[in-house]
Design a protein around this motif. Structure first.
Motif, PDB file in Angstrom:
ATOM      1  N   GLN A 148      31.483  30.920  44.692  1.00 29.73           N
ATOM      2  CA  GLN A 148      31.255  31.567  45.981  1.00 29.73           C
ATOM      3  C   GLN A 148      30.014  32.469  45.950  1.00 29.73           C
ATOM      4  O   GLN A 148      29.565  32.931  47.004  1.00 29.73           O
ATOM      5  N   ALA A 185      35.954  31.055  41.091  1.00 31.69           N
ATOM      6  CA  ALA A 185      35.534  32.065  42.072  1.00 31.69           C
ATOM      7  C   ALA A 185      34.035  32.334  42.039  1.00 31.69           C
ATOM      8  O   ALA A 185      33.444  32.704  43.059  1.00 31.69           O
ATOM      9  N   LEU A 197      35.204  41.687  47.375  1.00 30.82           N
ATOM     10  CA  LEU A 197      36.458  41.441  46.669  1.00 30.82           C
ATOM     11  C   LEU A 197      37.493  42.505  47.000  1.00 30.82           C
ATOM     12  O   LEU A 197      38.699  42.204  47.135  1.00 30.82           O
ATOM     13  N   HIS A 228      41.706  33.285  43.882  1.00 34.89           N
ATOM     14  CA  HIS A 228      40.488  33.526  43.097  1.00 34.89           C
ATOM     15  C   HIS A 228      40.693  33.079  41.662  1.00 34.89           C
ATOM     16  O   HIS A 228      40.914  33.891  40.758  1.00 34.89           O
TER      17      HIS A 228
END
Length: 316
Positions: free
Chosen positions: A129, A126, A261, A121
């Motif tokens: 996404q 990141a 996450l 990440h």
């Protein structure tokens, strides 16, 4: 529990604002044994990951705040939890450190955040996404693509993918002034990939740091408000931090990303939001614990240590 912190030198901590310091002190108050080591202290020999680790004792004085025992070579698998709190730059040395910590996990260590998740990440990339929450964004090293993006959106921000504290961030407005020079500088004439984003005018209200612990957002953000004509709100770049309740949109973003996450092994995340747009996902050493607690009374460090205790208990 025995909790070891992989961090930068303790002597460099600014205790009035350092989040790792707040974590350590909270853990110590609860009777946990607190240890510290640096990345350079790690080694792997015959397949076993060890480190020269020192136990830390707290003095109660925020200036002269700790005493450290003599470091001892210790198998990292002996700790109940290892907290990865080394600051960027996220260079190859940092990556090598995640490899060693990942091997330590296989030997019994419980590492937070998970080393492979940190590695997977990049704090800038990141966000791609979760494009439904971002402003228009381009990631490339190609000058022609960057110029086309700037022409389309007019006012843009350009930044490196491996910086922290606002370093290397440039704004180019519709006239395109200095765009060529900035592209050359940031990409190294096409060798390095960078990020370009449409400028978000709400930066004048602050770059909000939203902390997400074990998938759930802290209910207050720290809005880092630019000063003196800056476009960067980072505290390291002179921004002023103002704690404020999360907005409905803040909660929407945090509640959407938090469980995803957390499931990937990211116990602590710092989401950066400007206006209604996600701009970064910080996973290496998210900060702003103390500023939020000092201004709102919300116990961020205690909430985080609660999460560590729960995660360790769940893994046993």
């Amino acid at each position: 529990m025995k909790i070891a912190f992989l961090a930068d030198p303790l002597s460099t901590f600014k205790t009035y604002k350092d989040s790792t310091y707040a974590m350590m002190v909270e853990a110590g108050k609860r009777g946990h044994e607190v240890y510290a080591f640096q990345q350079k202290d790690m080694a792997v020999e015959q397949g076993v990951v060890t480190a020269r680790v020192a136990r830390i004792h707290f003095t109660g004085d925020s200036q002269d705040w700790y005493r450290a025992d003599e470091p001892a070579e210790t198998n990292l698998g002996e700790f109940d939890a290892i907290l990865q709190r080394k600051d960027p730059p996220f260079d190859m040395e940092y990556v090598y450190g995640t490899y060693l910590l990942e091997l330590a996990e296989k030997q019994g260590a419980k590492v937070f955040n998970k080393p492979s998740a940190i590695r997977d990440h990049n704090e800038k990339v990141a966000i791609t996404q979760f494009s439904e929450f971002t402003s228009p964004t381009l990631v490339t090293s190609d000058e022609a693509r960057i110029r086309a993006f700037q022409k389309q959106h007019g006012d843009v921000i350009l930044k490196p993918l491996d910086g922290m504290g606002g370093a290397g961030i440039f704004r180019v407005t519709a006239d395109g002034m200095n765009l060529g020079s900035i592209i050359e500088t940031l990409t190294g004439n096409g060798k390095y990939t960078i990020m370009v984003q449409r400028y978000i005018p709400d930066i004048v209200k602050g770059d909000k740091r939203i902390l997400v612990i074990a998938g759930k957002p802290v209910p207050f953000s720290l809005a880092r408000i630019p000063q003196n004509g800056e476009v960067r709100g980072n505290l390291a770049a002179g921004g002023i931090g103002v704690a404020q309740p999360l907005t409905e949109r803040d909660f929407e973003i945090a509640n959407a990303l938090g469980p995803i996450l957390a499931a990937r092994g990211l116990l602590l995340v710092g989401l950066d939001v400007i206006g209604d747009h996600l701009t970064e996902v910080n996973v290496t050493s998210p900060t702003c614990f103390q500023e939020i607690t000092q201004q709102t009374g919300f116990p961020v460090a205690a909430t985080f240590i609660d999460a560590i205790e729960a995660a360790v208990a769940a893994s046993e």
